[in-house]
Design an enzyme around this catalytic site. Structure first.
Site, PDB file in Angstrom:
ATOM      1  N   GLY A 154       0.760  -1.239   0.000  1.00 41.46           N
ATOM      2  CA  GLY A 154       0.000   0.000   0.000  1.00 41.46           C
ATOM      3  C   GLY A 154       0.792   1.291   0.000  1.00 41.46           C
ATOM      4  CE  LYS A 160       8.691  -2.891  -9.788  1.00 40.14           C
ATOM      5  NZ  LYS A 160       8.728  -3.797  -8.612  1.00 40.14           N
TER       6      LYS A 160
END
Length: 212
Positions: free
Chosen positions: A56, A157
């Site tokens: 998170g 990513k």
């Protein structure tokens, strides 16, 4: 990596210490902070989707940056559970198989920013790991095309390798500009980088529909 080496690296990592000091759930938060500083990603009042959100850290920072009068401006999605974060709606599901569930949860919402720090569990074979993360990138891009507002931003990513340039070209189809970025918070021995898509083209949604 052995548990002893991992523990030694964690104890000597300044970003791990900084994350604890500032109350962030992971060192990866500082990668997003760098990208926001570089590309001015977030603005108050935006809606953000965080794919592969657990534990998170990215959702935490995004919520801090965009929360205004819009309650719960961040939607976080992960196959693993995630503890609650203020102003974040968490959806536990597998994005590979549950995209229609996401559509129901979003209630036709479009997002200003979509984030993906997802990475499959590494097997140790660089080519296989690269192919697996590219597959996740492609799935994320499908979600981006479906749920992003015009001029929106996508950050994902990526691992350097054989299919990297091909995916970069795919992103250029949908964004006015696509930039490579390697944050200082990325480990020096890692092949990870980030692709930052800026200025989502509304017309590109029609391209995806035709291709489908």
């Amino acid at each position: 990596m052995s548990s002893t080496r991992w523990l030694h690296r964690q104890l000597n990592d300044p970003y791990v210490s900084l994350a604890k000091k500032q109350g962030y759930r992971s060192r990866a938060t500082f990668k997003l902070i760098e990208m926001d500083s570089k590309f001015s990603i977030f603005k108050k009042g935006q809606y953000v989707l965080d794919l592969g959100s657990s534990p998170g850290g990215w959702s935490q920072f995004a919520a801090q940056r965009v929360s205004h009068n819009n309650n719960n401006p961040v939607f976080a999605v992960d196959i693993q559970n995630m503890d609650a974060i203020p102003n974040v709606i968490f959806i536990q599901c597998d994005i590979i198989n549950d995209i229609e569930l996401l559509s129901d949860k979003f209630h036709n919402k479009k997002f200003d920013v979509i984030l993906s720090d997802m990475a499959p569990k590494a097997c140790g074979n660089k080519q296989v790991d690269h192919a697996n993360i590219i597959n996740l990138c492609e799935i994320s891009l499908d979600i981006v095309v479906r749920f992003t507002r015009e001029n929106g931003v996508f950050i994902t990513k990526i691992l350097q390798g054989e299919y990297e340039k091909e995916f970069y070209q795919s992103m250029k189809t949908y964004f006015q500009s696509v930039k490579y970025f390697k944050p200082k918070a990325s480990r020096k021995d890692s092949s990870e980088m980030y692709l930052v898509g800026l200025g989502f083209k509304k017309d590109s949604q029609d391209i995806k529909t035709i291709e489908s």
